[in-house]
Design an enzyme around this catalytic site. Structure first.
Site, PDB file in Angstrom:
ATOM      1  N   GLY A  31       0.793  -1.223   0.000  1.00  0.00           N
ATOM      2  CA  GLY A  31       0.000   0.000   0.000  1.00  0.00           C
ATOM      3  C   GLY A  31       0.826   1.273   0.000  1.00  0.00           C
ATOM      4  O   GLY A  31       2.021   1.262  -0.239  1.00  0.00           O
ATOM      5  N   LEU A  33       0.398   3.577  -2.238  1.00  0.00           N
ATOM      6  CA  LEU A  33       0.811   3.320  -3.623  1.00  0.00           C
ATOM      7  C   LEU A  33       1.391   4.555  -4.304  1.00  0.00           C
ATOM      8  O   LEU A  33       0.923   5.674  -4.100  1.00  0.00           O
ATOM      9  CB  LEU A  33      -0.390   2.798  -4.413  1.00  0.00           C
ATOM     10  CG  LEU A  33      -1.009   1.515  -3.846  1.00  0.00           C
ATOM     11  CD1 LEU A  33      -2.249   1.122  -4.642  1.00  0.00           C
ATOM     12  CD2 LEU A  33      -0.001   0.370  -3.844  1.00  0.00           C
ATOM     13  N   GLY A  36       5.572   3.752  -8.950  1.00  0.00           N
ATOM     14  CA  GLY A  36       6.243   2.462  -9.148  1.00  0.00           C
ATOM     15  C   GLY A  36       5.229   1.322  -9.111  1.00  0.00           C
ATOM     16  O   GLY A  36       5.230   0.428  -9.974  1.00  0.00           O
ATOM     17  N   HIS A  37       4.349   1.365  -8.115  1.00  0.00           N
ATOM     18  CA  HIS A  37       3.297   0.339  -8.033  1.00  0.00           C
ATOM     19  C   HIS A  37       2.389   0.398  -9.264  1.00  0.00           C
ATOM     20  O   HIS A  37       1.994  -0.636  -9.806  1.00  0.00           O
ATOM     21  CB  HIS A  37       2.435   0.555  -6.787  1.00  0.00           C
ATOM     22  CG  HIS A  37       3.167   0.451  -5.483  1.00  0.00           C
ATOM     23  ND1 HIS A  37       3.331   1.519  -4.636  1.00  0.00           N
ATOM     24  CD2 HIS A  37       3.765  -0.601  -4.867  1.00  0.00           C
ATOM     25  CE1 HIS A  37       3.988   1.136  -3.559  1.00  0.00           C
ATOM     26  NE2 HIS A  37       4.275  -0.153  -3.664  1.00  0.00           N
ATOM     27  N   GLN A  61       6.950  -9.762   8.166  1.00  0.00           N
ATOM     28  CA  GLN A  61       8.196  -9.467   7.450  1.00  0.00           C
ATOM     29  C   GLN A  61       8.922  -8.263   8.038  1.00  0.00           C
ATOM     30  O   GLN A  61       9.965  -7.868   7.536  1.00  0.00           O
ATOM     31  CB  GLN A  61       7.950  -9.271   5.953  1.00  0.00           C
ATOM     32  CG  GLN A  61       7.270  -7.967   5.569  1.00  0.00           C
ATOM     33  CD  GLN A  61       6.961  -7.920   4.086  1.00  0.00           C
ATOM     34  OE1 GLN A  61       6.131  -8.666   3.581  1.00  0.00           O
ATOM     35  NE2 GLN A  61       7.638  -7.039   3.361  1.00  0.00           N
ATOM     36  N   GLY A 147       8.758  -5.651  -8.463  1.00  0.00           N
ATOM     37  CA  GLY A 147       9.714  -4.621  -8.859  1.00  0.00           C
ATOM     38  C   GLY A 147      11.149  -5.068  -8.684  1.00  0.00           C
ATOM     39  O   GLY A 147      11.481  -5.759  -7.722  1.00  0.00           O
ATOM     40  N   LYS A 149      13.333  -3.087  -7.905  1.00  0.00           N
ATOM     41  CA  LYS A 149      13.871  -2.289  -6.799  1.00  0.00           C
ATOM     42  C   LYS A 149      14.193  -3.201  -5.612  1.00  0.00           C
ATOM     43  O   LYS A 149      15.166  -2.998  -4.903  1.00  0.00           O
ATOM     44  CB  LYS A 149      12.873  -1.224  -6.383  1.00  0.00           C
ATOM     45  CG  LYS A 149      13.448  -0.346  -5.318  1.00  0.00           C
ATOM     46  CD  LYS A 149      12.443   0.551  -4.706  1.00  0.00           C
ATOM     47  CE  LYS A 149      13.009   1.044  -3.413  1.00  0.00           C
ATOM     48  NZ  LYS A 149      12.279   0.519  -2.271  1.00  0.00           N
ATOM     49  N   GLN A 153      14.382  -9.783  -3.300  1.00  0.00           N
ATOM     50  CA  GLN A 153      13.025 -10.334  -3.160  1.00  0.00           C
ATOM     51  C   GLN A 153      12.563 -10.981  -4.461  1.00  0.00           C
ATOM     52  O   GLN A 153      12.009 -12.091  -4.459  1.00  0.00           O
ATOM     53  CB  GLN A 153      12.077  -9.197  -2.769  1.00  0.00           C
ATOM     54  CG  GLN A 153      10.611  -9.550  -2.828  1.00  0.00           C
ATOM     55  CD  GLN A 153       9.743  -8.427  -2.307  1.00  0.00           C
ATOM     56  OE1 GLN A 153       9.663  -8.213  -1.109  1.00  0.00           O
ATOM     57  NE2 GLN A 153       9.094  -7.685  -3.181  1.00  0.00           N
TER      58      GLN A 153
HETATM   59  P1  AMP Z   1       5.965  -2.595  -1.493  1.00  0.00           P
HETATM   60  O1  AMP Z   1       4.596  -1.979  -1.428  1.00  0.00           O
HETATM   61  O2  AMP Z   1       7.066  -1.662  -1.148  1.00  0.00           O
HETATM   62  O3  AMP Z   1       6.036  -3.911  -0.790  1.00  0.00           O
HETATM   63  O4  AMP Z   1       6.207  -2.918  -3.028  1.00  0.00           O
HETATM   64  C1  AMP Z   1       5.291  -3.665  -3.771  1.00  0.00           C
HETATM   65  C2  AMP Z   1       5.902  -3.988  -5.109  1.00  0.00           C
HETATM   66  O5  AMP Z   1       6.218  -2.779  -5.791  1.00  0.00           O
HETATM   67  C3  AMP Z   1       7.216  -4.776  -4.996  1.00  0.00           C
HETATM   68  O6  AMP Z   1       7.252  -5.746  -6.025  1.00  0.00           O
HETATM   69  C4  AMP Z   1       8.256  -3.715  -5.187  1.00  0.00           C
HETATM   70  O7  AMP Z   1       9.456  -4.213  -5.712  1.00  0.00           O
HETATM   71  C5  AMP Z   1       7.563  -2.798  -6.184  1.00  0.00           C
HETATM   72  N1  AMP Z   1       8.138  -1.460  -6.139  1.00  0.00           N
HETATM   73  C6  AMP Z   1       8.347  -0.687  -5.045  1.00  0.00           C
HETATM   74  N2  AMP Z   1       8.952   0.463  -5.386  1.00  0.00           N
HETATM   75  C7  AMP Z   1       9.139   0.414  -6.728  1.00  0.00           C
HETATM   76  C8  AMP Z   1       9.729   1.302  -7.696  1.00  0.00           C
HETATM   77  N3  AMP Z   1      10.248   2.474  -7.335  1.00  0.00           N
HETATM   78  N4  AMP Z   1       9.758   0.914  -8.984  1.00  0.00           N
HETATM   79  C9  AMP Z   1       9.229  -0.280  -9.357  1.00  0.00           C
HETATM   80  N5  AMP Z   1       8.661  -1.149  -8.515  1.00  0.00           N
HETATM   81  C10 AMP Z   1       8.617  -0.812  -7.210  1.00  0.00           C
END
Ligand code: AMP
Length: 286
Positions: A31, A33, A36-37, A61, A147, A149, A153
């Site tokens: 969340g 968001l 990137g998301h 986690q 991602g 990033k 993972q």
């Molecule tokens: P998170 O909400 O941080 O757990 O991220 C959810 C998904 O979004 C994961 O697969 C992350 O790798 C991806 N993600 C987070 N930040 C970015 C970004 N800046 N660019 C691309 N994907 C991202």
């Protein structure tokens, strides 16, 4: 757009959609968001008919209670963004629905979970793989997008899918960045302006090493020295790691790089722990 709160409701939705012959894609998130998301969601819809986004701040986690408590949340905003992105459903389980009393089962991807964030955040990746396995089981997608990033993972999820025979295509999506180079992250919301400026040293450190690599520098220690010098220029409170590892196996190199490498770093600025990475490949060994 449907909002589903339990594994059973999620599974029933997916089953009905699969019965209609739809191809389902899952984008798992925690969340808050950002673009990137949203890029992951757009990518998902290039590979499937039906987009399902999960929004779940997964307590198992987090190895630090403060980090979990301060994790930014915006349920209403997230739902609006998912709707605008064309999601058919958002899976939004309560913690109690995911982890019922007595929960004690886990998925652990050994070896790949050991270096980098695995060393500095004990238990983190077991929490990730356990929740992602549960999301895969409830949603049953044909495709899931993650991602780059979170490079480690992504590598771990790909391994888990192979090892546990999930019939799911895992797609990695490049990192989206702000115009100044900082990787987008929900955690950036917690940076003060001053810390955010210093934090630019993180992407700049990786770029400096990548530039040296492209210019022909393949000595591991020298590449790390270059990156570390730039990173230290941002005066991070702490550097969890800055490492060059084999891009596939995440194992260490000897004196020189001889295969594609990932340069990954985690550092804390203004109390906010940030991660980033860059690939070092080409120059004859990609
Ligand atoms: P998170 O909400 O941080 O757990 O991220 C959810 C998904 O979004 C994961 O697969 C992350 O790798 C991806 N993600 C987070 N930040 C970015 C970004 N800046 N660019 C691309 N994907 C991202």
């Amino acid at each position: 757009m449907e909002i589903l709160k339990t594994p059973a409701a999620m599974a029933a939705f997916s089953q009905a959609r699969r019965a209609r012959g739809e191809r389902l894609a899952l984008v798992p998130t925690m969340g808050y968001l950002h673009a990137g998301h949203l890029a992951l969601m757009a990518e998902a819809l290039r590979h499937a008919d039906t987009l399902i986004v999960s929004v779940f701040v997964n307590p198992i986690q987090f190895n630090n209670a403060d980090d979990l408590r301060h994790y930014p949340r915006d349920e209403e905003g997230d739902l609006a963004k998912c709707q605008a992105a064309g999601a058919a459903a958002v899976y939004l389980p309560e913690v109690e629905a995911m982890y019922t009393p007595g929960f004690c089962t886990g998925v652990n991807v050994a070896r790949l979970s050991e270096p980098l964030c695995g060393r500095t955040r004990p238990g983190h990746f077991a929490g990730v793989t356990t929740v992602v396995a549960k999301l895969f089981n409830a949603v049953g997608p044909q495709v899931a997008v993650f991602g780059q990033k979170d490079y480690q993972q992504l590598a771990i999820i790909k391994r888990m899918v192979r090892d546990l025979d999930y019939d799911i295509e895992i797609i990695g999506h490049p990192t989206l960045r702000d115009s100044d180079g900082l990787a987008l992250s929900s955690r950036n919301a917690r940076l003060t302006q001053e810390a955010r400026t210093r934090a630019l040293a993180l992407p700049e450190a990786l770029l400096a090493a990548q530039a040296a690599f492209k210019a022909g520098e393949h000595r591991t220690a020298e590449l790390l020295r270059i990156a570390r010098e730039v990173l230290d220029g941002g005066a991070p409170e702490s550097v969890d790691y800055i490492e060059l590892l084999d891009a596939e196996r995440l194992g260490p190199f000897g004196e020189t790089l001889n295969r594609p490498a990932v340069l990954a770093a985690a550092a804390t600025f203004g109390g906010v722990r940030l991660i980033d990475n860059r690939l070092l490949s080409g120059n004859g060994f990609n």
